[in-house]
Design a protein around this motif. Sequence first.
Motif, short mmCIF file in Angstrom:
data_model
loop_
_atom_site.label_atom_id
_atom_site.label_comp_id
_atom_site.label_asym_id
_atom_site.label_seq_id
_atom_site.Cartn_x
_atom_site.Cartn_y
_atom_site.Cartn_z
N ASN A 32 0.80 -1.22 0.00
CA ASN A 32 0.00 0.00 0.00
C ASN A 32 0.84 1.28 0.00
OD1 ASN A 32 -2.44 -1.49 0.15
ND2 ASN A 32 -2.14 -1.75 2.37
N GLY A 33 2.15 1.17 0.12
CA GLY A 33 3.01 2.36 0.16
C GLY A 33 4.08 2.21 1.22
N VAL A 34 4.45 3.33 1.88
CA VAL A 34 5.51 3.29 2.89
C VAL A 34 4.98 2.58 4.14
CG1 VAL A 34 6.63 5.35 2.04
CG2 VAL A 34 4.85 5.58 3.76
N LEU A 35 5.88 1.95 4.87
CA LEU A 35 5.51 1.17 6.06
C LEU A 35 6.16 1.77 7.29
CD1 LEU A 35 4.07 -1.32 7.20
CD2 LEU A 35 6.15 -2.64 6.75
N GLU A 36 5.33 2.16 8.25
CA GLU A 36 5.81 2.77 9.50
C GLU A 36 6.06 1.70 10.55
OE1 GLU A 36 4.38 6.22 12.74
OE2 GLU A 36 3.04 5.56 11.11
N ASN A 37 7.01 1.97 11.46
CA ASN A 37 7.33 1.11 12.61
C ASN A 37 7.85 -0.26 12.21
OD1 ASN A 37 6.67 3.01 14.58
ND2 ASN A 37 4.51 2.44 14.57
N THR A 49 16.79 -0.18 14.85
CA THR A 49 16.04 1.07 14.70
C THR A 49 14.67 0.76 14.12
OG1 THR A 49 16.10 3.30 13.79
CG2 THR A 49 16.90 1.53 12.37
N PHE A 50 13.82 1.80 14.00
CA PHE A 50 12.48 1.65 13.45
C PHE A 50 12.31 2.64 12.31
CE2 PHE A 50 11.97 -0.07 17.68
CZ PHE A 50 11.11 -1.15 17.49
N SER A 51 11.45 2.30 11.35
CA SER A 51 11.12 3.24 10.28
C SER A 51 10.12 4.27 10.79
CB SER A 51 10.54 2.49 9.08
OG SER A 51 9.37 1.78 9.44
N ASN A 52 10.24 5.52 10.31
CA ASN A 52 9.35 6.58 10.76
C ASN A 52 8.05 6.57 9.96
OD1 ASN A 52 10.01 7.68 8.28
ND2 ASN A 52 11.36 9.24 9.10
N GLU A 53 7.24 7.64 10.13
CA GLU A 53 5.93 7.68 9.46
C GLU A 53 6.06 7.72 7.94
OE1 GLU A 53 7.19 11.89 10.58
OE2 GLU A 53 7.08 9.89 11.54
N ASN A 54 7.23 8.08 7.43
CA ASN A 54 7.46 8.08 5.98
C ASN A 54 8.16 6.81 5.51
OD1 ASN A 54 6.39 10.73 5.69
ND2 ASN A 54 8.33 11.58 6.39
N GLY A 55 8.30 5.82 6.41
CA GLY A 55 8.96 4.57 6.06
C GLY A 55 10.47 4.66 6.05
N GLU A 56 11.04 5.81 6.43
CA GLU A 56 12.48 6.03 6.34
C GLU A 56 13.18 5.58 7.62
OE1 GLU A 56 12.23 10.06 3.56
OE2 GLU A 56 12.40 10.22 5.74
N GLU A 84 26.52 -1.34 -3.51
CA GLU A 84 25.48 -0.61 -4.23
C GLU A 84 24.43 -0.04 -3.28
OE1 GLU A 84 26.76 -3.46 -5.15
OE2 GLU A 84 27.77 -2.78 -6.98
N ASP A 85 24.19 -0.70 -2.14
CA ASP A 85 23.21 -0.20 -1.18
C ASP A 85 23.62 1.16 -0.62
OD1 ASP A 85 21.58 -2.43 -1.43
OD2 ASP A 85 22.74 -3.56 0.03
N PHE A 86 24.92 1.45 -0.57
CA PHE A 86 25.40 2.71 -0.02
C PHE A 86 25.56 3.79 -1.11
CE2 PHE A 86 26.63 -0.51 2.95
CZ PHE A 86 26.45 0.07 4.20
N ASN A 87 25.51 3.37 -2.37
CA ASN A 87 25.64 4.33 -3.46
C ASN A 87 24.30 4.88 -3.93
OD1 ASN A 87 28.43 3.99 -3.47
ND2 ASN A 87 28.33 2.29 -4.92
N THR A 88 23.20 4.30 -3.44
CA THR A 88 21.87 4.78 -3.81
C THR A 88 21.40 5.82 -2.79
OG1 THR A 88 20.84 2.97 -2.54
CG2 THR A 88 21.26 2.60 -4.90
N TYR A 89 20.46 6.66 -3.24
CA TYR A 89 19.92 7.69 -2.34
C TYR A 89 19.15 7.06 -1.19
CZ TYR A 89 17.28 11.76 -0.79
OH TYR A 89 16.72 12.76 -0.03
N ARG A 90 18.39 6.03 -1.45
CA ARG A 90 17.65 5.30 -0.43
C ARG A 90 17.66 3.81 -0.80
NH1 ARG A 90 17.67 9.27 2.29
NH2 ARG A 90 15.93 10.39 3.26
N LYS A 91 18.01 2.97 0.15
CA LYS A 91 17.88 1.53 -0.06
C LYS A 91 16.41 1.15 0.11
CE LYS A 91 19.06 -2.96 1.91
NZ LYS A 91 19.07 -3.62 0.57
N ARG A 92 15.81 0.56 -0.89
CA ARG A 92 14.38 0.25 -0.87
C ARG A 92 14.16 -1.21 -0.49
NH1 ARG A 92 11.15 4.01 -3.72
NH2 ARG A 92 12.38 5.76 -4.54
N THR A 93 13.26 -1.43 0.47
CA THR A 93 12.91 -2.77 0.92
C THR A 93 11.40 -2.89 1.01
OG1 THR A 93 14.95 -2.85 2.24
CG2 THR A 93 13.27 -4.51 2.70
#
Length: 265
Positions: A32-37, A49-56, A84-93
């Motif tokens: 459904n989109g970004v995932l919080e917590n 750590t935990f992802s914030n309300e923006n999934g970050e 490659e995970d460190f060369n991207t702006y955001r690692k997507r999971t």
Amino acid sequence: MKRFFLALLLLSQVAFSQEERKTLFGIVYDENGVLENAHIVNFSTNQATFSNENGEYRIFAKPNDSIRYTSIGYQTIFDILTKEDFNTYRKRTTLEKQDYELDEILLRNNELSGELTKDLRKVKRDKNLEIASNATDFSKVNYNNYASDDHISLHVKPNVVRVDPTKDFEGFGTTNTFPVKDSEKIQKLRKELAFKESLPAKLLSELGEDFFFVELKIPVNNYYHFLEYCNPLGIEKLYQNREVLEVIKILRKEHSSYLEIIKKQ
């Protein structure tokens, strides 16, 4: 020649394994989109750590570190980091929903009729609950025969304490006064301390994490130390006067010399 390539390969692996950890920036999604917590754990350092309300999220790591992503109701993902995970702006999971099967439940015939009054007679009562209920039942106590030793004489007037609201507070023969000037100084000092304590959070919220940790490359653990390094240049007063552009100029100008200093330490 083969020995040369083998030695070169071993040296590259050693250098690769000894690479220092740095901040990994990532974002977690679901269907459904970004995932919080979402819970992110680096098993190589036992940091989490935990992802914030923006999934970050952000976490210290390096290539070959083992990362686990978990969230209630989702399938767990294990990932080995690469360069490659460190060369991207955001690692997507992306986490997928986890289906759970409930165990089979056997319903036995309780021979209840559905009528409350009849079914209550069939329910077994707890004797301990009945004993406790009877012990706290005071409905049969006759309060008319209750005799008290307390006696209040209606012929004696009670002591009346009169207070003058225009006088300072007095107690035990002492008087406490707070001069107006001292009170104003205390209030001003409290406001200054409150502003100093809230400044790091305000700067991080207004300028953003990417400004400090991606553009300026300030280590996350050195964030407060970097602000203290720039503080003699008057960033507190400038920010208080809403001269945010001047604050940004100072931070961009000083970050290079600051990074050189912490590298030597």
